[in-house]
Design a protein around this motif. Structure first.
Motif, PDB file in Angstrom:
ATOM      1  N   PRO A   1       0.857  -1.213   0.075  1.00 56.50           N
ATOM      2  CA  PRO A   1      -0.101  -0.248  -0.193  1.00 56.50           C
ATOM      3  C   PRO A   1       0.938   1.166   0.074  1.00 56.50           C
ATOM      4  N   GLY A   2       1.964   1.322   0.831  1.00 58.04           N
ATOM      5  CA  GLY A   2       2.890   2.357   0.717  1.00 58.04           C
ATOM      6  C   GLY A   2       3.507   2.584  -0.812  1.00 58.04           C
ATOM      7  N   MET A   3       3.707   1.668  -1.507  1.00 61.50           N
ATOM      8  CA  MET A   3       4.170   2.063  -2.946  1.00 61.50           C
ATOM      9  C   MET A   3       2.877   2.623  -3.770  1.00 61.50           C
TER      10      MET A   3
ATOM     11  N   THR B   1       1.317   4.833 -11.719  1.00 64.20           N
ATOM     12  CA  THR B   1       0.760   3.415 -12.411  1.00 64.20           C
ATOM     13  C   THR B   1       0.508   2.512 -11.469  1.00 64.20           C
ATOM     14  N   GLN B   2      -0.570   1.996 -11.602  1.00 67.05           N
ATOM     15  CA  GLN B   2      -0.997   0.706 -10.609  1.00 67.05           C
ATOM     16  C   GLN B   2      -0.654  -0.688 -11.233  1.00 67.05           C
ATOM     17  N   VAL B   3      -0.291  -1.828 -10.760  1.00 68.50           N
ATOM     18  CA  VAL B   3      -0.195  -3.135 -11.336  1.00 68.50           C
ATOM     19  C   VAL B   3      -0.887  -3.941 -10.405  1.00 68.50           C
TER      20      VAL B   3
ATOM     21  N   TRP C   1       2.566  -3.321 -18.129  1.00 69.65           N
ATOM     22  CA  TRP C   1       3.778  -2.430 -17.639  1.00 69.65           C
ATOM     23  C   TRP C   1       4.957  -2.967 -18.414  1.00 69.65           C
ATOM     24  N   LEU C   2       5.394  -4.101 -18.537  1.00 70.59           N
ATOM     25  CA  LEU C   2       6.735  -4.605 -18.878  1.00 70.59           C
ATOM     26  C   LEU C   2       6.806  -4.067 -20.526  1.00 70.59           C
TER      27      LEU C   2
ATOM     28  N   PRO D   1      -2.301  18.577 -11.340  1.00 70.65           N
ATOM     29  CA  PRO D   1      -2.475  17.027 -11.864  1.00 70.65           C
ATOM     30  C   PRO D   1      -1.321  16.476 -12.616  1.00 70.65           C
ATOM     31  N   PRO D   2      -1.216  15.109 -12.360  1.00 69.94           N
ATOM     32  CA  PRO D   2      -2.067  14.126 -11.411  1.00 69.94           C
ATOM     33  C   PRO D   2      -1.341  14.098 -10.013  1.00 69.94           C
TER      34      PRO D   2
END
Length: 184
Positions: free
Chosen positions: A35-37, A43-45, A54-55, A166-167
């Motif tokens: 959660p900290g990261m 960007t979320q994975v 992402w790769l 933003p963002p």
């Protein structure tokens, strides 16, 4: 530029900085569960499809010369990626580029990010010297005190507070590392 940036690997103490590989998907998903990261990254994975996308973005960035992202592997921790460092390189002749990073939870507090960023900066200044690269910028949110410490440890001096836009919902810091002999 020296060498082929698409396949470049770097070494820094126990760290290996290498291109991201398809077999890194599980480590990538695990890192993004923190959660900290997640709170600090745009960007979320969240799953295998997201990790593969992402790769692809990282590979496309290397091939186009616009972004050089490295999986940070700590050989003392078994060889799986424990972080990411990236050089976001603008058009040749601009003189500056941006660096970014993240570190997976198990590797934090061990100096991994600072060592990897220092190696990335050294490589960038050498590899893009012919293009006039003189300045690297590291940006982070004001409330990310750990990133402030990492920036200072890896040679990026504090320059200014950036207003929220933003963002990014909060003010931030700009840190700069200048190539030896360059002006700040």
């Amino acid at each position: 530029m020296n060498g082929d940036p698409v396949t470049t690997t770097l070494s820094a103490g126990p760290l290996l900085l290498r291109p991201w590989l398809p077999e890194d998907v599980p480590a990538l998903i695990e890192a993004y569960r923190d959660p900290g990261m997640r709170a600090m990254l745009r960007t979320q994975v969240t799953d295998e499809a997201g990790a593969e996308q992402w790769l692809r973005v990282q590979q496309e960035g290397r091939e186009s010369g616009s972004r050089f992202s490295f999986a940070v592997v700590d050989r003392d921790l078994g060889g799986e990626p424990v972080g990411n460092v990236a050089l976001k390189y603008p058009a040749p002749g601009s003189g500056s580029a941006e660096v970014g990073y993240w570190t997976a939870a198990p590797a934090r507090g061990r100096g991994v990010a600072a060592l990897a960023l220092e190696a990335l900066g050294d490589w960038a200044f050498e590899a893009f010297a012919g293009d006039g690269l003189m300045r690297l910028e590291l940006l982070h949110r004001l409330d990310n005190e750990a990133s402030c410490r990492v920036a200072e440890k890896s040679g990026y001096g504090f320059v200014e507070v950036l207003p929220a836009r933003p963002p990014w919902p909060l003010d931030g810091h700009r840190h700069v590392r200048v190539r030896a002999g360059g002006a700040r």
